[in-house]
Each structure stands twice: as structure tokens, then as C-alpha cells.
Enzyme design. Structure first.
Site, PDB file in Angstrom:
ATOM      1  N   ASN A 140      -0.879   2.272   0.553  1.00 42.41           N
ATOM      2  CA  ASN A 140      -0.627   2.246   1.996  1.00 42.41           C
ATOM      3  C   ASN A 140      -1.622   3.060   2.810  1.00 42.41           C
ATOM      4  O   ASN A 140      -1.830   2.801   3.982  1.00 42.41           O
ATOM      5  CB  ASN A 140       0.800   2.735   2.287  1.00 42.41           C
ATOM      6  CG  ASN A 140       1.100   4.071   1.656  1.00 42.41           C
ATOM      7  OD1 ASN A 140       0.889   4.262   0.452  1.00 42.41           O
ATOM      8  ND2 ASN A 140       1.565   5.016   2.431  1.00 42.41           N
ATOM      9  N   CYS A 154       4.270  10.289   5.923  1.00 37.51           N
ATOM     10  CA  CYS A 154       5.337  11.060   5.294  1.00 37.51           C
ATOM     11  C   CYS A 154       4.912  12.496   5.018  1.00 37.51           C
ATOM     12  O   CYS A 154       5.721  13.325   4.678  1.00 37.51           O
ATOM     13  CB  CYS A 154       5.754  10.403   3.983  1.00 37.51           C
ATOM     14  SG  CYS A 154       5.857   8.633   4.116  1.00 37.51           S
TER      15      CYS A 154
HETATM   16  N1  PMP Z   1       6.201   3.190  -0.877  1.00 38.33           N
HETATM   17  C1  PMP Z   1       5.179   2.944  -0.061  1.00 38.33           C
HETATM   18  C2  PMP Z   1       3.926   2.329  -0.623  1.00 38.33           C
HETATM   19  C3  PMP Z   1       5.262   3.238   1.297  1.00 38.33           C
HETATM   20  O1  PMP Z   1       4.218   2.999   2.107  1.00 38.33           O
HETATM   21  C4  PMP Z   1       6.455   3.816   1.803  1.00 38.33           C
HETATM   22  C5  PMP Z   1       6.559   4.177   3.267  1.00 38.33           C
HETATM   23  N2  PMP Z   1       6.433   3.071   4.115  1.00 38.33           N
HETATM   24  C6  PMP Z   1       7.509   4.030   0.904  1.00 38.33           C
HETATM   25  C7  PMP Z   1       7.347   3.725  -0.428  1.00 38.33           C
HETATM   26  C8  PMP Z   1       8.808   4.626   1.363  1.00 38.33           C
HETATM   27  O2  PMP Z   1       9.429   3.821   2.306  1.00 38.33           O
HETATM   28  P1  PMP Z   1      10.732   4.337   3.079  1.00 38.33           P
HETATM   29  O3  PMP Z   1      10.329   5.592   3.806  1.00 38.33           O
HETATM   30  O4  PMP Z   1      11.062   3.206   3.992  1.00 38.33           O
HETATM   31  O5  PMP Z   1      11.798   4.588   2.088  1.00 38.33           O
END
Ligand code: PMP
Length: 401
Positions: free
Chosen positions: A169, A342
Site C-alpha cells: 500500500n 497507520c
Molecule cells: N492491510 C493493508 C495492505 C492495508 O493497506 C491496510 C490499511 N488500509 C490494512 C491491512 C488494515 O486495514 P484496516 O485499517 O481497514 O483494518
């Protein structure tokens, strides 16, 4: 980190009537109005609990099962029973890793992830490590591609779970999943793939790719937040990490978020139909952005130049810092990201950028653009102007230039 005051001061400069250009689809996406229309009755009219025995309960349960079929088709799963609905990609990753490692503990106590996996993979792995598991980390090359030789050398017959992202990501790099699957199945046991960033942008076929467990998120498909899925290949043994009423074959207790689950299925159906054309459209805009932004001096692409997600452009700029870039770009009403959304609560640079070999000061100057349906070719010159002026302004102020 920039103080709240500076942030408010900077935002005060934003000119009125500037078109908003949202380029942060990896962190949040709008719900497709067609998805909302399709699922909205489950919020206001068909609100009964799907576990109830009366007829409306049963009808709602059927709607969930229809959604399960759509998700199974979307990734070519063997059957719909292999799809478990959860509340988020984080939860799917936790269920996949902790649930599989703990259920198969008699077969070994080793787990493995790549150095650029998401924090919702790395942290459950670290938790397993605290509980006596060996946690091995496979390094990646400067483009973010997993090192297959080292991966192979780290795997043993005791490695019950190996986890890797379909695509990253933060830097957009697409991993060689099929090759990894071959190695994992020769030397270790199960392969979990986090496809949160890739699904909806690349076609995914769990049988063709040899995947045992796969994480998908609703919002990353233009579906509502609050739903995600975990594919579990038939025969793979997983135990629950949430205990309660035993919903979702006992693997995810808790009353189902029906609106989000039904919406996720419809979002996946639409993505399957429209993904090819949309990815081609976004790739053209993305390529133009990369070409223009790389004309700025001391600017580098992060991630792989071609093996990358079609909607993804990520850069690093020498001498300046990502948070300032983000806030300056916001003055142009352009929303971008820097590193992982995050990890903003810490001053540490992104673990992904460090893993591809950047020095701390290099990793701090990162910018990530992820495009989506609202982006158009006409926005490219506006974005490029915003980036050029931002970089110039920040470099003038930088003590490093
Ligand atoms: N895995 C990936 C590759 C992410 O980019 C993300 C955040 N978009 C997540 C896991 C976690 O997603 P979430 O915060 O919606 O639980």
C-alpha cells in the site's frame, strides 16, 4: 511532527473554491452510490438479526449468503463456504495469522512475514513471538520485492504460516505471489496473502496463485467500512480468535454488520466488472503524474517502476519532510499521504521505506498518491503545479539545502 497550531495556520491559507483533489484512496474510499442503494435497506428496514429464526431473519441471512457467493466469485474461491466475513482487514489478518498458527501449533511454532508487511500482520506475528513462536522476517530488494532465496532459506517444515502482501500500500510494488506460493508449499505449510491494497485493482485468483488464506477489505473496493473477508482454502485448519455466539462457522463471533457485508458483495461484483477499464484509465493518469513529478530535481520514485499497482504513485524528495509536504499540498486542496496512514502517531519513518534500504532522512521525505474514480486527466497539471511549488517552498526553508 508539525504542531496543531502550524497545521491550523497552514490550512488558513487554503484558497476558496479550489477543486478538491483526493489522492489518498489507499487510506479511505467513498462508498459507491450503487452499493449504498443496493444495501441501504439493511440499515433502516431489514434490520433483524440474521441469526433470528423468524422469516425476516432468514431473508437477511440469505442476503449475507448471496454476498458470500459474490466474494467467492471475485477471487475464484472453490466455494462460498471458504469466505468468512470479519469487521476489518486488520481483523482478517489477525484471524489468518493467530488463528492458523495457534490451531496448527502441534505441527510447528515458526511463522514468517516479509519486512514490508502491514502493521496488522507484523504485530500479530510479534504477539505470537511473545508466546514462544519464532518469527522470521524475509527481506525485500530496493524495489520492495521479496528476496526468494532468503525466503526459501528461512522456511522450515515447522513454518506453519507465511504472510505476504499481494501488493504494498505504501510503495505499490506487486509481489511474485505464485513463485512465493511454490516455495512456501515445498518448504513450509500455509501461505496467507494480504490483498487489501491489490483487490479491485488487479484480478485475483486464489486457486491459480496457490493461496491458502487471503484478506480482503470492503472499503478498498468502494464498499462500506465495517466489513472485510478472510478466504480460507478448504482443508486449512484455523481457530477463532474472538469467542462468543459462534457466527461465521464459529470463526468470527459477533452479530453480523449486514449493511456492510451486503454492500461488500455488491462492491466486489461491480469491481469485477469494471476493474479492467478503470485500472487502465487510472494507469494512464498515474504514468503522466510520475513522468512530470520526476522532473523535479532530487526526486525519486519509491517502489517498482513497472510491477506496481495501476493507481499508485509514490516518491521521495531530498531535503524535505513528508508531513510538511502533506500539509502544504492540503493548501491546494489536494489530499496525499506520506508513508503509512497507520503510523502517523509516531515520529519513526515508515518501516516499509527503511526495509527498501532508505536512510532515515531519506524515508522522511516521502509522498504517496493513490488514485480513484474521482480523478481525471485534467487534474494532472494542477497536481503537478501543487507538488512543484510545495517542494520549492519547503526546500527554501530547509536547513538541509
Ligand atoms: N492491510 C493493508 C495492505 C492495508 O493497506 C491496510 C490499511 N488500509 C490494512 C491491512 C488494515 O486495514 P484496516 O485499517 O481497514 O483494518
Amino acid at each position: 511532527m508539525i504542531s496543531l497550531l502550524t497545521r491550523v495556520q497552514l490550512c488558513g491559507f487554503k484558497e476558496e473554491n479550489m477543486e478538491r483533489i483526493y489522492l489518498d484512496h489507499a487510506s479511505s474510499m467513498p462508498v459507491d452510490p450503487r452499493v449504498f442503494e443496493f444495501a441501504k435497506s439493511y440499515l433502516i428496514k431489514d434490520y433483524a438479526n440474521p441469526s433470528s429464526l423468524y422469516s425476516i431473519g432468514l431473508e437477511i441471512k440469505n442476503a449475507i449468503e448471496e454476498s458470500r457467493k459474490k466474494i467467492a466469485e471475485f477471487i475464484n474461491a472453490e466455494n462460498e463456504k471458504s469466505i468468512i466475513f470479519t469487521g476489518s482487514a486488520t481483523e482478517s489478518n489477525n484471524l489468518a495469522l493467530r488463528g492458523t498458527a495457534l490451531r496448527n501449533i502441534r505441527d510447528g511454532k515458526e511463522v514468517l512475514a516479509s519486512a514490508i508487511d502491514h502493521i496488522s500482520v507484523i504485530n500479530p506475528m510479534k504477539e505470537l513471538q511473545k508466546n514462544g513462536f519464532t518469527f522470521n522476517v524475509a527481506p525485500v530488494d530496493p524495489y520492495g520485492i521479496i528476496n526468494l532465496e532468503i525466503l526459501e532459506s528461512l522456511l522450515t517444515k515447522n513454518t506453519t504460516v507465511t504472510s505476504l502482501m499481494y501488493a504494498n500500500n505504501e510503495i505499490g510494488t506487486i509481489e511474485p505471489i505464485k513463485e512465493v506460493s511454490k516455495i512456501v508449499h515445498e518448504k513450509g505449510r500455509y501461505l496467507h496473502v494480504d490483498a487489501t491494497a491489490a483487490a479491485g485493482r488487479l484480478p485475483i485468483d486464489v486457486q491459480e496463485d496457490g493461496i491458502d488464506l487471503l484478506t480482503l477489505s470492503s472499503n478498498d473496493l468502494y464498499g462500506p467500512r465495517g466489513a472485510a473477508a478472510l478466504y480460507i482454502k478448504p482443508g486449512v485448519k484455523v481457530q477463532s480468535v474472538l469467542l462468543g455466539g459462534g457466527q461465521e462457522r464459529g470463526l468470527r463471533s459477533g452479530s453480523e454488520n449486514v449493511f456492510a457485508i451486503v454492500g461488500m458483495g455488491e462492491a466486489a461484483r461491480i469491481a469485477q466488472k469494471e476493474m479492467k477499464n478503470e485500472s487502465e484509465r487510472l494507469k494512464k493518469i498515474r504514468d503522466e503524474l510520475i513522468k512530470e513529478i520526476l522532473k523535479i530535481e532530487d526526486t525519486y520514485l519509491t517502489g517498482h517502476p513497472t510491477k506496481r499497482l495501476p493507481h499508485h504513485a509514490s516518491f521521495r524528495f531530498s531535503y524535505i519532510e513528508g508531513e510538511s509536504i502533506l500539509l502544504n499540498m492540503d493548501m491546494y486542496n489536494i489530499q496525499i499521504a506520506t508513508g503509512s496512514a497507520c503510523s502517523h502517531k509516531t515520529l519513526e519513518p515508515s518501516h516499509v521505506l527503511l526495509a527498501i534500504g532508505l536512510k532515515h532522512e531519506e524515508a522522511h521525505g516521502s509522498m504517496v498518491m493513490t488514485l480513484g474514480r474521482s480523478n481525471k486527466r485534467e487534474q494532472v497539471p494542477v497536481i503537478v503545479k501543487g507538488v512543484k511549488e510545495t517542494v520549492q517552498r519547503l526546500r527554501q526553508l530547509s536547513p538541509l539545502t
